[in-house]
Design a protein around this motif. Structure first.
Motif, PDB file in Angstrom:
ATOM      1  N   LYS A 102       0.829  -1.220   0.000  1.00 16.58           N
ATOM      2  CA  LYS A 102       0.000   0.000   0.000  1.00 16.58           C
ATOM      3  C   LYS A 102       0.860   1.266   0.000  1.00 16.58           C
ATOM      4  O   LYS A 102       0.348   2.371   0.138  1.00 16.58           O
ATOM      5  N   GLY A 103       2.179   1.093  -0.062  1.00 16.17           N
ATOM      6  CA  GLY A 103       3.083   2.248  -0.196  1.00 16.17           C
ATOM      7  C   GLY A 103       3.252   3.093   1.061  1.00 16.17           C
ATOM      8  O   GLY A 103       3.553   4.293   0.958  1.00 16.17           O
ATOM      9  N   PHE A 104       3.077   2.509   2.248  1.00 17.32           N
ATOM     10  CA  PHE A 104       3.279   3.272   3.487  1.00 17.32           C
ATOM     11  C   PHE A 104       4.760   3.606   3.680  1.00 17.32           C
ATOM     12  O   PHE A 104       5.639   2.828   3.275  1.00 17.32           O
ATOM     13  N   ASP A 105       5.019   4.756   4.309  1.00 17.74           N
ATOM     14  CA  ASP A 105       6.393   5.173   4.604  1.00 17.74           C
ATOM     15  C   ASP A 105       6.719   4.712   6.031  1.00 17.74           C
ATOM     16  O   ASP A 105       6.231   5.289   7.005  1.00 17.74           O
ATOM     17  N   PHE A 106       7.489   3.631   6.134  1.00 18.74           N
ATOM     18  CA  PHE A 106       7.783   3.098   7.473  1.00 18.74           C
ATOM     19  C   PHE A 106       9.127   2.395   7.492  1.00 18.74           C
ATOM     20  O   PHE A 106       9.641   1.967   6.459  1.00 18.74           O
ATOM     21  N   THR A 107       9.697   2.304   8.708  1.00 15.76           N
ATOM     22  CA  THR A 107      10.887   1.478   8.922  1.00 15.76           C
ATOM     23  C   THR A 107      10.514   0.418   9.951  1.00 15.76           C
ATOM     24  O   THR A 107       9.852   0.722  10.949  1.00 15.76           O
ATOM     25  N   TYR A 108      10.913  -0.808   9.700  1.00 13.72           N
ATOM     26  CA  TYR A 108      10.619  -1.900  10.635  1.00 13.72           C
ATOM     27  C   TYR A 108      11.807  -2.086  11.573  1.00 13.72           C
ATOM     28  O   TYR A 108      12.951  -2.227  11.115  1.00 13.72           O
ATOM     29  N   VAL A 109      11.525  -2.040  12.888  1.00 12.29           N
ATOM     30  CA  VAL A 109      12.594  -2.200  13.886  1.00 12.29           C
ATOM     31  C   VAL A 109      12.307  -3.454  14.734  1.00 12.29           C
ATOM     32  O   VAL A 109      11.619  -3.378  15.759  1.00 12.29           O
TER      33      VAL A 109
END
Ligand code: AVI
Length: 322
Positions: A102-109
């Motif tokens: 869905k093109g979300f702007d995120f970083t996975y930690v």
């Protein structure tokens, strides 16, 4: 540091093993189940037919993934998705894929106490979902909460899945949730899995599988003491025992000594005596209902904003806000 200094420094493991085995009733913490062998046994547990928890949460994510990720970032401002106790991230990948599609702007930690788990997951994701920004961290729950603010400077969505909270007694769970709440900004969110109260036999079976994997997992704490503290526990002289109290919703695991015996733990210069049928309490796996979760949240300064259940109502993921 020279060898002598190293000897003098007592590790938390040594201290807690000594405390737990010299008191009555005896106990050891379930956090010591997890080393390389323990991690593998837990992976096997998650695939057991009796252990419904993992499949239930997977089903919730499959069914509600669109609504769940939408609520993570309704304002589309970008966020850090922090997972405490990430393990192999199998269920989380459903959400990661949805976020990325869905093109979300995120970083996975992903954060885990096991270096193995974090490295494995980071490598997996680099192969399977190369477009996602991943920032793995190694650390223990309570310690990580102390540095959560430094780990992220934008909106935080913090996930604690797998009913991991259930391994803490209520008072300790409240301490944990209070710390979590303190580390949150008003806009931040928590997604937390809570295994629900259900037919007591179903709970007992989940922690007492026919193939004995859970028993081996429970006994791994003794294997670790043997290996790491030079002890001589005979694993065949201890049996895995599970109880479930439907009133409190608490499942408890024990190791029960099947005979009178003495165990030497050389590195602690300790002899531990067991009477026949004496127990070591090793784990609690708490089961919940909406009222208990509401109470825990309120005691900690949090609020339930939504919940998602599997079809059987065995398990729920709750979205919590500050
Ligand atoms: C990690 N934790 C939530 C699991 C549980 O269900 O309590 C650990 C476990 N112990 C025995 N089986 C699984």
């Amino acid at each position: 540091m020279n060898t002598k200094d190293q000897k003098v420094q007592i590790s938390t493991f040594e201290k807690e093993v000594c405390e737990g085995l010299t008191t009555f009733p005896k106990y050891l913490s379930s956090k010591y189940f997890y080393d390389e062998i323990g991690d593998k046994l837990f992976q096997q547990i998650m695939a057991l037919p009796e252990y419904y928890l993992t499949r239930a949460e997977y089903e919730i994510f499959e069914t509600h993934r669109s609504e769940i990720v939408q609520s993570f970032d309704a304002n589309q401002e970008g966020f850090d998705l922090i997972e405490l106790g990430a393990g192999d991230g199998k269920k989380t990948k459903v959400l990661l894929k949805e976020l990325s599609d869905k093109g979300f702007d995120f970083t996975y930690v992903p954060i885990d106490i096991s270096q193995n788990a974090v490295e494995g997951l980071v490598n997996d994701l680099a192969n399977e979902m190369p477009g996602i920004g991943v920032n793995g961290e190694i650390g223990e729950y309570f310690e990580v909460l102390d540095r959560l603010k430094q780990l992220s400077d934008r909106k935080k969505v913090i996930m604690v899945l797998g009913s991991n909270i259930g391994n803490l007694l209520h008072q300790r769970a409240i301490q944990f949730l209070k710390k979590l709440c303190n580390a949150m900004n008003p806009n931040d969110l928590v997604l937390m899995g809570f295994d629900q109260k259900k037919h007591p036999q179903k709970v007992l079976d989940a922690y007492n599988d026919k193939t004995g994997v859970t028993a081996a997992f429970n006994k791994n704490v003794l294997t670790r003491i043997n290996k790491e503290l030079n002890a001589n526990f005979d694993l065949d002289k201890f049996m895995h025992w599970e109880t479930y109290d439907p009133e409190s919703g608490t499942a408890k695991s024990y190791l029960v000594s099947t005979e009178k015996q003495t165990v030497d733990i050389d590195d602690l210069s300790l002899q531990v005596h067991f009477e026949a049928w004496e127990s070591i309490h090793t784990e609690i796996s708490q089961k919940y209902d909406d009222d208990i979760v509401k109470w825990l949240a309120e005691e900690s300064g949090l609020e339930i904003s939504k919940s998602f259940a599997d079809q059987n109502m065995d398990y729920k993921d709750y979205l919590l806000t500050k």
